[in-house]
Design a protein around this motif. Structure first.
Motif, PDB file in Angstrom:
ATOM      1  N   ASP A 144       0.817  -1.205   0.000  1.00  0.00           N
ATOM      2  CA  ASP A 144       0.000   0.000   0.000  1.00  0.00           C
ATOM      3  C   ASP A 144       0.853   1.258   0.000  1.00  0.00           C
ATOM      4  O   ASP A 144       0.337   2.370   0.199  1.00  0.00           O
ATOM      5  CB  ASP A 144      -0.927   0.010   1.217  1.00  0.00           C
ATOM      6  N   THR A 183       5.087 -12.678   0.107  1.00  0.00           N
ATOM      7  CA  THR A 183       3.661 -12.408  -0.069  1.00  0.00           C
ATOM      8  C   THR A 183       3.135 -12.992  -1.373  1.00  0.00           C
ATOM      9  O   THR A 183       2.070 -13.612  -1.411  1.00  0.00           O
ATOM     10  CB  THR A 183       3.396 -10.889  -0.046  1.00  0.00           C
ATOM     11  N   ASP A 200       1.046  -4.832 -10.140  1.00  0.00           N
ATOM     12  CA  ASP A 200       0.087  -4.374  -9.142  1.00  0.00           C
ATOM     13  C   ASP A 200      -0.937  -3.501  -9.843  1.00  0.00           C
ATOM     14  O   ASP A 200      -0.586  -2.466 -10.447  1.00  0.00           O
ATOM     15  CB  ASP A 200       0.787  -3.569  -8.043  1.00  0.00           C
ATOM     16  N   ASN A 212      -6.466  -3.466  -6.477  1.00  0.00           N
ATOM     17  CA  ASN A 212      -6.422  -4.477  -5.414  1.00  0.00           C
ATOM     18  C   ASN A 212      -5.829  -5.801  -5.873  1.00  0.00           C
ATOM     19  O   ASN A 212      -5.696  -6.725  -5.090  1.00  0.00           O
ATOM     20  CB  ASN A 212      -7.841  -4.728  -4.871  1.00  0.00           C
ATOM     21  N   ASN A 259      -2.902  -8.313  -7.670  1.00  0.00           N
ATOM     22  CA  ASN A 259      -1.474  -8.498  -7.906  1.00  0.00           C
ATOM     23  C   ASN A 259      -1.280  -9.763  -8.738  1.00  0.00           C
ATOM     24  O   ASN A 259      -1.861 -10.814  -8.433  1.00  0.00           O
ATOM     25  CB  ASN A 259      -0.702  -8.618  -6.587  1.00  0.00           C
ATOM     26  N   TYR A 262      -5.218 -10.902  -4.250  1.00  0.00           N
ATOM     27  CA  TYR A 262      -6.280  -9.895  -4.185  1.00  0.00           C
ATOM     28  C   TYR A 262      -6.344  -9.344  -2.764  1.00  0.00           C
ATOM     29  O   TYR A 262      -6.392 -10.096  -1.774  1.00  0.00           O
ATOM     30  CB  TYR A 262      -7.634 -10.490  -4.556  1.00  0.00           C
ATOM     31  N   ASN A 263      -6.309  -8.008  -2.669  1.00  0.00           N
ATOM     32  CA  ASN A 263      -6.428  -7.321  -1.380  1.00  0.00           C
ATOM     33  C   ASN A 263      -7.895  -6.981  -1.136  1.00  0.00           C
ATOM     34  O   ASN A 263      -8.450  -6.106  -1.812  1.00  0.00           O
ATOM     35  CB  ASN A 263      -5.589  -6.041  -1.378  1.00  0.00           C
ATOM     36  N   ASN A 275      -8.999  -5.670   1.614  1.00  0.00           N
ATOM     37  CA  ASN A 275      -8.898  -4.355   2.253  1.00  0.00           C
ATOM     38  C   ASN A 275      -7.439  -4.175   2.674  1.00  0.00           C
ATOM     39  O   ASN A 275      -6.577  -4.952   2.251  1.00  0.00           O
ATOM     40  CB  ASN A 275      -9.854  -4.236   3.457  1.00  0.00           C
ATOM     41  N   ASP A 276      -7.182  -3.165   3.484  1.00  0.00           N
ATOM     42  CA  ASP A 276      -5.806  -2.897   3.896  1.00  0.00           C
ATOM     43  C   ASP A 276      -5.232  -4.013   4.765  1.00  0.00           C
ATOM     44  O   ASP A 276      -4.010  -4.085   4.941  1.00  0.00           O
ATOM     45  CB  ASP A 276      -5.730  -1.572   4.670  1.00  0.00           C
ATOM     46  N   SER A 277      -6.079  -4.861   5.302  1.00  0.00           N
ATOM     47  CA  SER A 277      -5.621  -5.855   6.269  1.00  0.00           C
ATOM     48  C   SER A 277      -5.640  -7.286   5.758  1.00  0.00           C
ATOM     49  O   SER A 277      -4.958  -8.150   6.316  1.00  0.00           O
ATOM     50  CB  SER A 277      -6.490  -5.784   7.545  1.00  0.00           C
ATOM     51  N   ARG A 298      -5.465 -10.189   2.600  1.00  0.00           N
ATOM     52  CA  ARG A 298      -5.036 -10.498   1.237  1.00  0.00           C
ATOM     53  C   ARG A 298      -5.103 -12.007   1.010  1.00  0.00           C
ATOM     54  O   ARG A 298      -4.714 -12.806   1.869  1.00  0.00           O
ATOM     55  CB  ARG A 298      -3.603 -10.001   1.001  1.00  0.00           C
ATOM     56  N   THR A 310      -3.860 -15.000  -1.746  1.00  0.00           N
ATOM     57  CA  THR A 310      -2.986 -15.316  -2.874  1.00  0.00           C
ATOM     58  C   THR A 310      -3.119 -16.791  -3.218  1.00  0.00           C
ATOM     59  O   THR A 310      -3.099 -17.641  -2.322  1.00  0.00           O
ATOM     60  CB  THR A 310      -1.511 -15.006  -2.533  1.00  0.00           C
TER      61      THR A 310
END
Length: 985
Positions: free
Chosen positions: A59, A135, A885, A888, A890, A927-928, A930-932, A934, A936
């Motif tokens: 982010d 990640t 990226d 949201n 990746n 895929y995110n 939200n900020d917290s 993710r 994969t």
């Protein structure tokens, strides 16, 4: 024991993570692209003039604790102009970067100048940001991450290789695992206690167990691809790997990764799923005090199942006597008594359905067991017998037992593994803020339980290894390991009269305990235990360093002077196993005496045919009291390192290091490195240096006998002797001495701002004299000589040693191209890296007159050793990684090219099997939410690629379809995984 240690690690992590103390002196912020206003991940943020920094997350956010204000924050990234911002207090800042000049992160290795970047160094340094890889990438262990990211690095999981199944040997630039130095936070890390004596790359060497460090605890990895013994001491011939631990605070990261091999060749080529793996990682940083103190803690738990890649066993499984045994076994007859009961053997032989009438008649008419077995118990002699040398009845006996050949397969593939890890990193500033004084500490605990197997001991295996009195169907013996790795480093750093002072102490200990299960000691027959404590080997190291440096910005265009001292104590030890793990017994259960057995052969424990296997636990004989050792040595070193910018364009660095070892003497090495700026964007760099590697205590004091198997599955009892042994003296093998090296490199770096491109190309040459190798196997002369007595007394047929046998040269070129661009509202990062290298033996083998006159130089350094040296790892290796990226989403795509290698087996037409080059593709999608949160998902080896197969006659009866001696990327096929990442700030 295993569960208790894992519980302790979980408990430690659980106790520390809830602690939170209000942060003071912390700079937070967000980095964005000025053009698209999108967050920029992977940006380097550092406090100018220090090595204190951070890397922005996905982010674009970062956090840095500082000891005092004001500070200058330097923000840089590949493809963007560097920006400097003066910050006067703890605050949140927003930084927008403009496309343009690219810079890399400030390094801890390769230069002692605290502000030097990797592009500006005089030697090549790779900076590997672990945030992105842990990640988005499929790999979760340090060695596998590096194997797919750094082309100059090679490491793979081995199979059916005793202890090497449990610790992956790692190599840099094609040299040995012991010719690369590993640092943690810039401090020397201890090596493993394992000696690689089986047939794998790195044979005869001792490396560092990189997988004892959880990947989730690592901020970045710096790989110095240049000889650096003159700067850092012994082992740094190929280069240096520096692991920099995380120091971020007020951020909790939790990751769960789970996956399995979904492959056409899984489950012994039946297809499906195997090798299931789950890893849980937790990382949390806690601010301490009001001056920017921090403690960062990481816990990791891993569970990995075996994979199996054998085909149905094609060799002989049963003898004729096994068929008789099976009938007696089903009738409930005591098999220990069967061997001496002629009438019972005759009775049960009549029940074997596939014995023809002629054979049954011969058995019924026999007058003694000797007529059936060919073995005379009284004299200990073997001859012909009715049940000896008969046709192979394996297929018929399998039908009788309701079995298939698959039931006798080995476990060929990755070993099983359960692992718990804990790592911590601590910094506490104190005293006068102007002097930047701080106490720091780092260290960890790793416990790994490994579970691997050896060769199947079939009922009819030669020499009686199958021990059917304990296992009617033979057995697949297991080598289980308990590997405990502990480390602790601490020190104080600060300034005195503008001199940077760092006084530190680091300690590390690695122990490798062998537990042999599902096995027997043949000489205890039916009463044998099935599990043995086979002993352990261990290594510990204590290192004290005093480092001083000062940067003069008013001399020339900048001058950095550094000097220091080091004192190190090392200890290698072997502890013997329990008696039954290594001893031979007579029929009375007493330890067998060679003299008594010779006088009365009837005391011998044999199988039905009079054969005997090696003593001790099958698959891995325990360490004996004679093997036990507690060896120590110490060394001291002094170094000086001067780096000056003679002008704005010309950088020169000179280093020298004197080192004295208590066991072999002293050495003086030097290094000269230069870098010249042709223009703002292009540098030419080069270096020459001398180096050395002290023979490890392991190589000097390790001794043991092992059962090794050739490509046809035939066993050989091989003893490893120390160089001060009687056998070594009789062969004329001298005491080990240090390896010496000469390194030269020349390359250039270029930045093309208009294309957002960075290019580095470096050629290298490494010459090593008196390189230590593990010799070929010398055979028992069987001539009644003193040497022959050594073999006979130890009940071995062959012997091997460590020796300074050869000189080598390594030549190669490393290429790294980095590119970054914006696509719409997204950011695309492209990295291409490649290594082209070749190692060759030069000159004659350095053998004694005794070896030369006996014509044994081709054993001293044999053909297999040449293959391991020159052809066992890819000489060409490259990878192209693309990371996109987009909002949201990746997308991570990597194609890794592994060049061809050669197996050590001998082809019938001459030469060795070549295993061709391949491309292995990784693909992940993240895929995110939200900020917290993710998610994969993805795959390693997406297209389920396997290495070339070996000819049937080199597969040990269809077991090693793929080479077990060499490996480019493993033989597990496609690995599919999913990962959930939770990040709370």
């Amino acid at each position: 024991m295993k569960n208790f240690l894992l519980f302790k690690i979980c408990l430690i992590v659980g106790l520390f993570f809830p602690l939170a103390i209000a942060a003071q002196g912390t700079i937070t912020g967000t980095i964005t692209d000025v053009g698209s206003n999108t967050p920029l991940p992977g940006v380097n943020i550092i406090i100018k003039g220090t090595t204190n920094g951070a890397i922005s997350d996905f982010d674009g956010k970062f956090s840095i604790d500082v000891a005092k204000f004001p500070v200058t924050v330097v923000v840089s990234s590949v493809g963007f102009n560097t920006k400097e911002i003066v910050v006067t207090s703890a605050q949140n800042i927003k930084v927008s970067l403009q496309e343009g000049v690219s810079l890399d992160e400030v390094m801890l290795i390769g230069s002692r100048n605290p502000s030097r970047t990797s592009v500006d160094t005089a030697v090549p340094v790779d900076v590997i940001d672990m945030t992105e890889l842990t990640t988005a990438g499929p790999q979760v262990s340090v060695t596998q991450i590096l194997n797919y990211v750094a082309p100059s690095f090679s490491s793979n999981t081995q199979t059916v290789s005793d202890g090497t199944d449990h610790i992956d040997p790692a190599q840099l630039r094609g040299l040995g695992p012991d010719q690369v130095l590993v640092l943690v936070n810039g401090k020397r890390r201890h090596t493993s206690s394992l000696v690689n004596v089986n047939g794998t790359p790195g044979r005869g060497s001792v490396g560092t167990d990189l997988n004892a460090i959880p990947a989730a605890s690592i901020k970045r990895i710096e790989v110095l691809r240049d000889g650096a013994a003159a700067q850092y001491g012994s082992d740094a011939i190929a280069g240096v790997i520096n692991i920099v631990l995380k120091n971020n605070v007020n951020e909790l990261t939790a990751t769960v990764t789970t996956g399995a091999n979904i492959s056409k060749n899984a489950n012994d080529h039946d297809g499906g799923v195997d090798g299931e793996k789950t890893q849980i990682d937790l990382n949390y940083g806690i601010p301490l005090g009001d001056n920017g103190g921090v403690i960062n803690l990481t816990g990791s738990l891993t569970s990995r199942e075996r994979t199996s890649r054998a085909k149905p066993f094609s060799g002989s499984i049963f003898s004729a006597y096994n068929a008789v045994e099976w009938q007696a076994y089903n009738a409930g007859f005591n098999l220990s008594e069967l061997r001496t009961d002629l009438g019972a053997i005759q009775t049960f032989a009549q029940l074997v359905p596939y014995f023809d009438n002629s054979l049954k008649t011969q058995i019924a008419n026999a007058n003694s067991i000797e007529e059936l077995s060919g073995y005379n118990i009284a004299t200990g002699t073997q001859g012909t017998g009715i049940l000896k040398g008969l046709p192979n009845y394996t297929d018929q006996e399998l039908l009788v037992r309701g079995q298939t050949r698959d039931d006798y397969n080995m476990s060929v593939g990755q070993s099983g593994l359960d692992q718990g890890q804990f790592m911590g990193n601590l910094e506490i500033p104190f005293g006068d803020k102007e002097n930047e004084t701080k106490f720091y500490a780092f260290g960890g605990l790793s416990y790994r339980h490994g579970d691997a197997s050896g060769f199947y001991r079939a009922p009819g295996t030669g020499s009686g290894r199958g021990n059917t009195l304990a296992y009617i169907n033979g057995f697949l013996p297991n080598i289980e390991s308990d590997i405990i790795d502990k480390s602790l480093g601490f020190g104080i750093s600060g300034k005195i009269n503008d001199w940077n002072i760092d006084l530190s102490h680091t300690w590390g200990k690695n122990t490798f305990a062998y537990i042999i299960t599902n096995t027997t000691n043949f000489y205890l027959q039916a009463s044998s235990p099935t599990e043995f404590d086979a002993g352990l080997n261990g290594f510990q190291q204590n290192t004290v360093n005093l480092d001083m440096s000062k940067f003069y910005d008013d001399i020339m265009s900048g001058l950095n002077i550094a000097f220091g001292a080091e004192y190190r104590v090392e200890n290698f030890f072997i502890e013997a196993g329990e008696e039954s793990s290594y001893e031979r017994y007579d029929i009375n259960g007493e330890v067998a005496s060679g003299v008594a057995i010779s006088a009365n052969p009837s005391l011998k424990v044999t199988d039905f045919y009079g054969d005997q296997p090696s003593e001790g636990a099958q698959v891995f004989k325990g360490f004996t009291p004679e093997n036990a050792v507690d060896a120590k040595r110490n060394s001291m070193a002094l170094y000086v390192d001067v780096e000056g910018d003679l002008s704005e364009e010309f950088l020169m660095s000179v280093a020298a290091r004197y080192e004295d070892f208590s066991d072999f003497g002293s050495t003086l090495n030097g290094k000269l490195a230069m870098r010249y700026k042709l223009n703002e964007n292009t540098n030419i760099r080069g270096a020459i240096s001398t180096g050395f590697r002290a023979p490890s205590l392991h190589q000097q004091f390790y001794s043991k006998s092992n059962t090794l198997f050739n490509d046809q599955g035939i066993s050989q009892e091989v003893g490893t002797f120390t160089n001060n042994s009687r056998a070594a003296k009789l062969f004329g093998i001298p005491k080990l001495k240090e390896e010496t090296s000469f390194n030269a490199s020349l390359g250039f770096t270029s930045k093309i701002p208009s294309a957002n491109l960075t290019i580095t190309v470096d050629g290298f040459f490494i010459a090593i004299d008196d390189r230590i190798t593990y010799t070929g196997n010398f055979s028992n002369p069987n001539d009644g000589s003193a040497l022959s007595d050594v073999f006979d007394n130890l009940d071995i047929g062959q012997a091997a040693f460590f020796a300074n046998a050869i000189d080598t040269e390594t030549k190669g070129i490393d290429v790294v191209i980095a590119h970054k661009t914006n696509i719409g509202k997204g950011t695309l990062t492209n990295n291409l890296a490649a290594t082209f290298s070749k190692t060759t033996k030069v000159g004659a083998t350095k053998g004694s007159d005794i070896l030369t006159n006996a014509g044994l130089l081709n054993t001293y350094f044999d053909e297999s050793s040449r293959i391991y040296l020159e052809m066992a790892i890819p000489r060409v290796k490259a990878n192209l990684a693309n990371n996109l990226d987009m909002g949201n989403w990746n997308f991570f795509l990597r194609n890794a090219f592994f060049g061809s290698v050669e197996d050590t087996g001998n082809l019938t037409g001459g030469g060795h099997p070549e295993i061709g080059s391949v491309v292995v593709t990784d693909l992940t999608v993240g895929y995110n939410f939200n900020d917290s949160l993710r998610l994969t998902v993805g795959a390693n080896n997406l297209f389920d690629i396997y290495p070339d197969t070996l000819p049937d006659y080199l597969t040990s009866s269809n077991q090693f379809v793929y080479s077990r001696r060499v490996s480019q990327f493993g033989n597990n096929g496609r690995y599919v995984f999913g990962r959930i990442s939770f990040n709370l700030k």
